[in-house]
Design a protein around this motif. Structure first.
Motif, PDB file in Angstrom:
ATOM      1  N   ILE A 115       0.842  -1.202   0.000  1.00  0.00           N
ATOM      2  CA  ILE A 115       0.000   0.000   0.000  1.00  0.00           C
ATOM      3  C   ILE A 115       0.874   1.247   0.000  1.00  0.00           C
ATOM      4  CG2 ILE A 115      -1.641   1.353   1.368  1.00  0.00           C
ATOM      5  CD1 ILE A 115      -2.905  -1.286   2.269  1.00  0.00           C
ATOM      6  N   LEU A 116       1.943   1.221   0.811  1.00  0.00           N
ATOM      7  CA  LEU A 116       2.869   2.364   0.872  1.00  0.00           C
ATOM      8  C   LEU A 116       3.517   2.607  -0.489  1.00  0.00           C
ATOM      9  CD1 LEU A 116       4.327   4.522   2.533  1.00  0.00           C
ATOM     10  CD2 LEU A 116       6.044   2.789   3.126  1.00  0.00           C
ATOM     11  N   VAL A 117       3.900   1.532  -1.184  1.00  0.00           N
ATOM     12  CA  VAL A 117       4.524   1.668  -2.505  1.00  0.00           C
ATOM     13  C   VAL A 117       3.540   2.295  -3.499  1.00  0.00           C
ATOM     14  CG1 VAL A 117       5.427   0.388  -4.483  1.00  0.00           C
ATOM     15  CG2 VAL A 117       6.162  -0.209  -2.180  1.00  0.00           C
ATOM     16  N   VAL A 118       2.270   1.877  -3.457  1.00  0.00           N
ATOM     17  CA  VAL A 118       1.253   2.462  -4.338  1.00  0.00           C
ATOM     18  C   VAL A 118       1.112   3.960  -4.053  1.00  0.00           C
ATOM     19  CG1 VAL A 118      -1.198   2.499  -4.929  1.00  0.00           C
ATOM     20  CG2 VAL A 118      -0.034   0.316  -4.642  1.00  0.00           C
ATOM     21  N   LEU A 119       1.048   4.321  -2.775  1.00  0.00           N
ATOM     22  CA  LEU A 119       0.915   5.735  -2.408  1.00  0.00           C
ATOM     23  C   LEU A 119       2.104   6.551  -2.926  1.00  0.00           C
ATOM     24  CD1 LEU A 119      -0.359   5.376   1.278  1.00  0.00           C
ATOM     25  CD2 LEU A 119      -1.684   6.117  -0.699  1.00  0.00           C
ATOM     26  N   ILE A 120       3.307   5.999  -2.786  1.00  0.00           N
ATOM     27  CA  ILE A 120       4.503   6.707  -3.261  1.00  0.00           C
ATOM     28  C   ILE A 120       4.465   6.864  -4.778  1.00  0.00           C
ATOM     29  CG2 ILE A 120       7.009   6.534  -3.524  1.00  0.00           C
ATOM     30  CD1 ILE A 120       7.063   5.143  -0.783  1.00  0.00           C
ATOM     31  N   GLY A 121       4.132   5.774  -5.479  1.00  0.00           N
ATOM     32  CA  GLY A 121       4.114   5.815  -6.932  1.00  0.00           C
ATOM     33  C   GLY A 121       3.108   6.800  -7.486  1.00  0.00           C
ATOM     34  N   VAL A 122       1.885   6.778  -6.956  1.00  0.00           N
ATOM     35  CA  VAL A 122       0.855   7.685  -7.454  1.00  0.00           C
ATOM     36  C   VAL A 122       1.198   9.133  -7.118  1.00  0.00           C
ATOM     37  CG1 VAL A 122      -1.591   8.306  -7.354  1.00  0.00           C
ATOM     38  CG2 VAL A 122      -0.926   5.905  -7.336  1.00  0.00           C
ATOM     39  N   SER A 123       1.773   9.361  -5.929  1.00  0.00           N
ATOM     40  CA  SER A 123       2.145  10.730  -5.550  1.00  0.00           C
ATOM     41  C   SER A 123       3.259  11.259  -6.451  1.00  0.00           C
ATOM     42  CB  SER A 123       2.574  10.782  -4.082  1.00  0.00           C
ATOM     43  OG  SER A 123       3.746  10.006  -3.866  1.00  0.00           O
ATOM     44  N   VAL A 124       4.192  10.390  -6.838  1.00  0.00           N
ATOM     45  CA  VAL A 124       5.290  10.809  -7.721  1.00  0.00           C
ATOM     46  C   VAL A 124       4.761  11.277  -9.073  1.00  0.00           C
ATOM     47  CG1 VAL A 124       7.259   9.957  -9.063  1.00  0.00           C
ATOM     48  CG2 VAL A 124       7.108   9.446  -6.623  1.00  0.00           C
ATOM     49  N   CYS A 125       3.738  10.560  -9.601  1.00  0.00           N
ATOM     50  CA  CYS A 125       3.275  10.904 -10.951  1.00  0.00           C
ATOM     51  C   CYS A 125       2.103  11.885 -10.983  1.00  0.00           C
ATOM     52  CB  CYS A 125       2.901   9.637 -11.740  1.00  0.00           C
ATOM     53  SG  CYS A 125       1.533   8.677 -11.080  1.00  0.00           S
ATOM     54  N   THR A 126       1.552  12.261  -9.824  1.00  0.00           N
ATOM     55  CA  THR A 126       0.411  13.185  -9.851  1.00  0.00           C
ATOM     56  C   THR A 126       0.614  14.455  -9.033  1.00  0.00           C
ATOM     57  OG1 THR A 126      -0.685  12.058  -7.983  1.00  0.00           O
ATOM     58  CG2 THR A 126      -1.231  11.294 -10.210  1.00  0.00           C
ATOM     59  N   VAL A 127       1.411  14.402  -7.973  1.00  0.00           N
ATOM     60  CA  VAL A 127       1.544  15.552  -7.073  1.00  0.00           C
ATOM     61  C   VAL A 127       2.666  16.459  -7.561  1.00  0.00           C
ATOM     62  CG1 VAL A 127       2.019  16.312  -4.724  1.00  0.00           C
ATOM     63  CG2 VAL A 127       0.667  14.244  -5.111  1.00  0.00           C
ATOM     64  N   THR A 128       2.313  17.685  -7.898  1.00  0.00           N
ATOM     65  CA  THR A 128       3.314  18.663  -8.343  1.00  0.00           C
ATOM     66  C   THR A 128       3.328  19.838  -7.365  1.00  0.00           C
ATOM     67  OG1 THR A 128       1.611  19.563  -9.838  1.00  0.00           O
ATOM     68  CG2 THR A 128       3.199  18.013 -10.777  1.00  0.00           C
ATOM     69  N   ASP A 129       2.630  20.896  -7.690  1.00  0.00           N
ATOM     70  CA  ASP A 129       2.556  22.047  -6.788  1.00  0.00           C
ATOM     71  C   ASP A 129       1.637  21.714  -5.616  1.00  0.00           C
ATOM     72  OD1 ASP A 129       0.433  21.992  -8.731  1.00  0.00           O
ATOM     73  OD2 ASP A 129      -0.237  23.919  -7.905  1.00  0.00           O
ATOM     74  N   VAL A 130       2.044  22.094  -4.415  1.00  0.00           N
ATOM     75  CA  VAL A 130       1.244  21.820  -3.227  1.00  0.00           C
ATOM     76  C   VAL A 130       1.072  23.108  -2.436  1.00  0.00           C
ATOM     77  CG1 VAL A 130       1.053  20.527  -1.075  1.00  0.00           C
ATOM     78  CG2 VAL A 130       2.069  19.440  -3.088  1.00  0.00           C
ATOM     79  N   SER A 131      -0.145  23.610  -2.403  1.00  0.00           N
ATOM     80  CA  SER A 131      -0.464  24.765  -1.575  1.00  0.00           C
ATOM     81  C   SER A 131      -1.840  24.556  -0.969  1.00  0.00           C
ATOM     82  CB  SER A 131      -0.430  26.058  -2.398  1.00  0.00           C
ATOM     83  OG  SER A 131      -1.393  26.019  -3.428  1.00  0.00           O
ATOM     84  N   VAL A 132      -2.025  25.001   0.255  1.00  0.00           N
ATOM     85  CA  VAL A 132      -3.279  24.757   0.964  1.00  0.00           C
ATOM     86  C   VAL A 132      -3.555  25.924   1.898  1.00  0.00           C
ATOM     87  CG1 VAL A 132      -2.136  23.499   2.847  1.00  0.00           C
ATOM     88  CG2 VAL A 132      -4.553  23.065   2.357  1.00  0.00           C
ATOM     89  N   ASN A 133      -4.837  26.163   2.147  1.00  0.00           N
ATOM     90  CA  ASN A 133      -5.243  27.160   3.131  1.00  0.00           C
ATOM     91  C   ASN A 133      -6.206  26.501   4.102  1.00  0.00           C
ATOM     92  OD1 ASN A 133      -8.030  27.418   1.968  1.00  0.00           O
ATOM     93  ND2 ASN A 133      -6.844  28.185   0.219  1.00  0.00           N
ATOM     94  N   SER A 134      -6.603  27.214   5.119  1.00  0.00           N
ATOM     95  CA  SER A 134      -7.425  26.616   6.180  1.00  0.00           C
ATOM     96  C   SER A 134      -8.769  26.128   5.640  1.00  0.00           C
ATOM     97  CB  SER A 134      -7.652  27.627   7.311  1.00  0.00           C
ATOM     98  OG  SER A 134      -8.263  28.815   6.811  1.00  0.00           O
ATOM     99  N   ARG A 135      -9.430  26.932   4.801  1.00  0.00           N
ATOM    100  CA  ARG A 135     -10.718  26.509   4.244  1.00  0.00           C
ATOM    101  C   ARG A 135     -10.558  25.300   3.333  1.00  0.00           C
ATOM    102  NH1 ARG A 135     -14.060  30.790   1.271  1.00  0.00           N
ATOM    103  NH2 ARG A 135     -12.083  31.152   0.218  1.00  0.00           N
ATOM    104  N   GLY A 136      -9.489  25.309   2.541  1.00  0.00           N
ATOM    105  CA  GLY A 136      -9.234  24.184   1.661  1.00  0.00           C
ATOM    106  C   GLY A 136      -8.932  22.907   2.424  1.00  0.00           C
ATOM    107  N   PHE A 137      -8.187  23.056   3.524  1.00  0.00           N
ATOM    108  CA  PHE A 137      -7.863  21.887   4.341  1.00  0.00           C
ATOM    109  C   PHE A 137      -9.124  21.287   4.959  1.00  0.00           C
ATOM    110  CE2 PHE A 137      -6.702  19.857   8.365  1.00  0.00           C
ATOM    111  CZ  PHE A 137      -5.710  18.973   7.932  1.00  0.00           C
TER     112      PHE A 137
END
Length: 323
Positions: A136-158
């Motif tokens: 499961i950890l490997v799947v999470l790492i793999g998908v995050s590598v190919c989909t997660v780029t810019d990461v920004s968040v605010n309180s309402r978004g969180f």
């Protein structure tokens, strides 16, 4: 012995068909929706989801009339709880995408897997083997590598993302729970839940979509091309809704989430071919390879004795779906 082997082979074949059905319809509806929004500017996602469930309601009603779906019972309180979780999931995801960056939105989607694991541990008393956890950890790492780029968040978004994650995990857990507890087939459960979701989403959707996009659906130009794409989206979505219930009913919400990320990878690949996106680079391909390896590992690990097992009394297995 031969009979047992035949049953196992039949179950494996039906399981594979259910996954293929879900992957094909899910990827198909995403591609059609992307084309609908990109080509015709149809940005009313919540209302469109309501139309999906209205079409699903029509399908289940026709099947009941024809006698293919037998009468069943689902207590009103259980129905209301399910619709509450399911609609908060849809609304929460739409609001989260509006308030957060795409990167954080993807992280929120990935966090549904550990939340779903938590529900199985707490409510179903499931224990995971070391290999299952690592896969499961490997799947999470793999998908995050190919989909997660810019990461920004605010309180309402969180807050929106948190609501979306927990409500989605609850809704998917509840699909499995209701099918087992009340011996409901996927068609039965859809017959109970789709009308309620269609009614509530079609009522709330236009207002929510206006708030999210500042566009009114009654001002949209429903020309021939846009109408065809909307009808096509609704038709494919019937298969998506049904196959989701079949897969979660036959397996679990965790397995549906882990193996379901194959759809994420296929959407990236098909987006490159259909929409000419240039972000299918070596970095993304590496992430895809890691994720696919993790999915194969998870499939092997969870199917082995001790991969996932109950350590106390739990609900009986659903008998409504053919095994």
């Amino acid at each position: 012995m031969a009979t047992a082997a035949t049953k196992a082979e039949k179950k494996a074949a039906v399981d594979a068909a259910a996954w293929v059905f879900n992957v094909v319809t899910s990827v198909g509806v995403i591609i059609v929706n992307k084309a609908l929004m990109a080509t015709y500017g149809f940005s009313f996602a919540t209302t469109l989801t309501g139309l999906h469930f209205a079409t699903t309601t029509l399908m289940t009603a026709v099947l009941k009339i024809l006698g293919y779906v037998q009468p069943s019972h689902l207590p009103l309180f259980e129905l209301l709880k399910f619709v509450f979780f399911a609609n908060f999931s849809i609304v929460g995801m739409n609001v989260s995408l509006m308030l957060n960056s795409v990167g954080f939105y993807q992280i929120a989607k990935l966090s549904m897997i550990p939340v779903s694991c938590l529900f199985e541990i707490v409510f179903d008393k499931i224990r995971y083997s070391r290999d299952t956890k690592l896969s499961i950890l490997v799947v999470l790492i793999g998908v995050s590598v190919c989909t997660v780029t810019d990461v920004s968040v605010n309180s309402r978004g969180f807050i929106a993302a948190s609501i979306a994650v927990w409500s989605t995990a609850l809704q998917q857990y509840y699909v499995h729970y209701l099918q087992r507890k009340y011996s409901l087939s996927s068609f039965n459960l859809l017959g109970h839940t789709a009308p309620a979701q269609a009614g509530t989403l079609l009522l709330v959707g236009p207002f929510l979509d206006y708030w999210l996009t500042n566009n009114r659906i009654d001002k949209f130009d429903f020309n021939f091309g846009a109408t065809v794409f909307i009808l096509l989206s609704c038709t494919i979505a019937v298969g998506t809704n049904l196959s989701q219930f079949i897969c979660i009913g036959r397996f679990t919400a965790v397995s549906f989430q882990v193996l379901g990320h194959m759809k994420t990878i296929l959407v990236l690949v098909m987006g490159f071919f259909f929409f000419g996106r240039d972000d299918l680079n070596l970095h993304v391909i590496l992430g895809m390879a890691i994720a696919v390896f993790g999915m194969i590992w998870y499939g092997n690990a969870s199917s082995k004795p001790g991969g996932k097992e109950r350590w106390s009394h739990a609900l009986p297995t659903n008998k409504a779906e053919p095994r």
